[in-house]
Design a protein around this motif. Sequence first.
Motif, mmCIF file in Angstrom:
data_model
loop_
_atom_site.group_PDB
_atom_site.id
_atom_site.type_symbol
_atom_site.label_atom_id
_atom_site.label_comp_id
_atom_site.label_asym_id
_atom_site.label_seq_id
_atom_site.Cartn_x
_atom_site.Cartn_y
_atom_site.Cartn_z
ATOM 1 N N SER A 47 0.824 -1.207 0.000
ATOM 2 C CA SER A 47 0.000 0.000 0.000
ATOM 3 C C SER A 47 0.855 1.252 0.000
ATOM 4 N N PHE A 48 1.920 1.252 0.802
ATOM 5 C CA PHE A 48 2.824 2.398 0.848
ATOM 6 C C PHE A 48 3.418 2.664 -0.534
ATOM 7 N N TRP A 49 3.911 1.612 -1.181
ATOM 8 C CA TRP A 49 4.537 1.781 -2.498
ATOM 9 C C TRP A 49 3.514 2.207 -3.541
ATOM 10 N N ARG A 50 2.303 1.672 -3.440
ATOM 11 C CA ARG A 50 1.240 2.086 -4.356
ATOM 12 C C ARG A 50 0.945 3.576 -4.202
ATOM 13 N N LEU A 85 2.973 5.818 -2.996
ATOM 14 C CA LEU A 85 4.136 6.565 -3.463
ATOM 15 C C LEU A 85 4.121 6.702 -4.985
ATOM 16 N N VAL A 86 3.774 5.629 -5.678
ATOM 17 C CA VAL A 86 3.673 5.678 -7.141
ATOM 18 C C VAL A 86 2.572 6.657 -7.554
ATOM 19 N N THR A 87 1.428 6.604 -6.882
ATOM 20 C CA THR A 87 0.329 7.520 -7.194
ATOM 21 C C THR A 87 0.755 8.969 -6.973
ATOM 22 N N ALA A 88 1.394 9.241 -5.845
ATOM 23 C CA ALA A 88 1.843 10.606 -5.553
ATOM 24 C C ALA A 88 2.897 11.071 -6.558
ATOM 25 N N ASN A 139 -4.205 12.998 -14.902
ATOM 26 C CA ASN A 139 -4.572 12.326 -13.649
ATOM 27 C C ASN A 139 -5.657 11.280 -13.849
ATOM 28 N N TYR A 140 -6.606 11.553 -14.695
ATOM 29 C CA TYR A 140 -7.689 10.598 -14.918
ATOM 30 C C TYR A 140 -7.164 9.331 -15.598
ATOM 31 N N ILE A 141 -6.347 9.527 -16.630
ATOM 32 C CA ILE A 141 -5.877 8.382 -17.418
ATOM 33 C C ILE A 141 -4.681 7.687 -16.765
ATOM 34 N N TRP A 142 -3.714 8.461 -16.281
ATOM 35 C CA TRP A 142 -2.458 7.861 -15.839
ATOM 36 C C TRP A 142 -2.361 7.706 -14.325
ATOM 37 N N TYR A 160 -13.991 6.012 -6.848
ATOM 38 C CA TYR A 160 -14.952 5.206 -7.597
ATOM 39 C C TYR A 160 -15.871 4.565 -6.577
ATOM 40 N N ASN A 161 -17.112 5.036 -6.516
ATOM 41 C CA ASN A 161 -18.071 4.557 -5.513
ATOM 42 C C ASN A 161 -17.499 4.608 -4.103
ATOM 43 N N GLY A 162 -16.876 5.734 -3.774
ATOM 44 C CA GLY A 162 -16.339 5.911 -2.437
ATOM 45 C C GLY A 162 -14.974 5.297 -2.228
ATOM 46 N N LYS A 163 -14.407 4.652 -3.249
ATOM 47 C CA LYS A 163 -13.097 4.014 -3.126
ATOM 48 C C LYS A 163 -12.252 4.411 -4.318
ATOM 49 N N ASP A 164 -10.929 4.381 -4.139
ATOM 50 C CA ASP A 164 -10.083 4.594 -5.293
ATOM 51 C C ASP A 164 -9.941 3.271 -6.040
ATOM 52 N N LEU A 165 -9.524 3.341 -7.281
ATOM 53 C CA LEU A 165 -9.473 2.162 -8.127
ATOM 54 C C LEU A 165 -8.490 1.121 -7.595
ATOM 55 N N ASP A 166 -7.382 1.543 -6.986
ATOM 56 C CA ASP A 166 -6.433 0.583 -6.418
ATOM 57 C C ASP A 166 -7.085 -0.239 -5.315
ATOM 58 N N SER A 167 -7.917 0.400 -4.488
ATOM 59 C CA SER A 167 -8.611 -0.329 -3.419
ATOM 60 C C SER A 167 -9.588 -1.337 -3.996
#
Length: 166
Positions: free
Chosen positions: A15-18, A20-23, A71-74, A141-148
Amino acid sequence: MSHGFMIKNRYRNLSFWRELVTATRFGLVGIAATSVHIVVVWLVLNQAGSNLFSANTLAFAIAFGISFLGNYIWTFRSPGSPRRAMFRFFLISGSAFLVNTLILTFLVHGGWFSPMMSAIFSAAVVPAITFFASRLWGFKYNGKDLDSVNAEMQNSTCDKEKALEP
């Protein structure tokens, strides 16, 4: 150490690395949008002879398009409805633009910096504001981010596979 503890620890690290990649992706998109914002302000001020606030508004509109698409696509990998995400991101960006304009006005009228340095400083504030709002609300996405959502789907698949084991 229990097996469950090791799995939870591994998931936290993942989760931390995910995050970090998102940020990092958000930061790169933000740098690109902010750079375009600054270049457009410079071009409009120096080449078209427009006033600072008109130049800043045009630059913000162009940077918004770059920022939303990036941000939307990448960054957030197309979470949910593009219309809803764009509306939310517009509200976030509009609020950030308002803060940007207030800072710009304060700096220019205070006489502390040149109009160009004031525009650079005020434009640099926008990415930080928009990251937190976008991550927490804009691209959910429905209260959650796509990674979740993807992690939940992957975990439920693993649980189903474990249930099928002899």
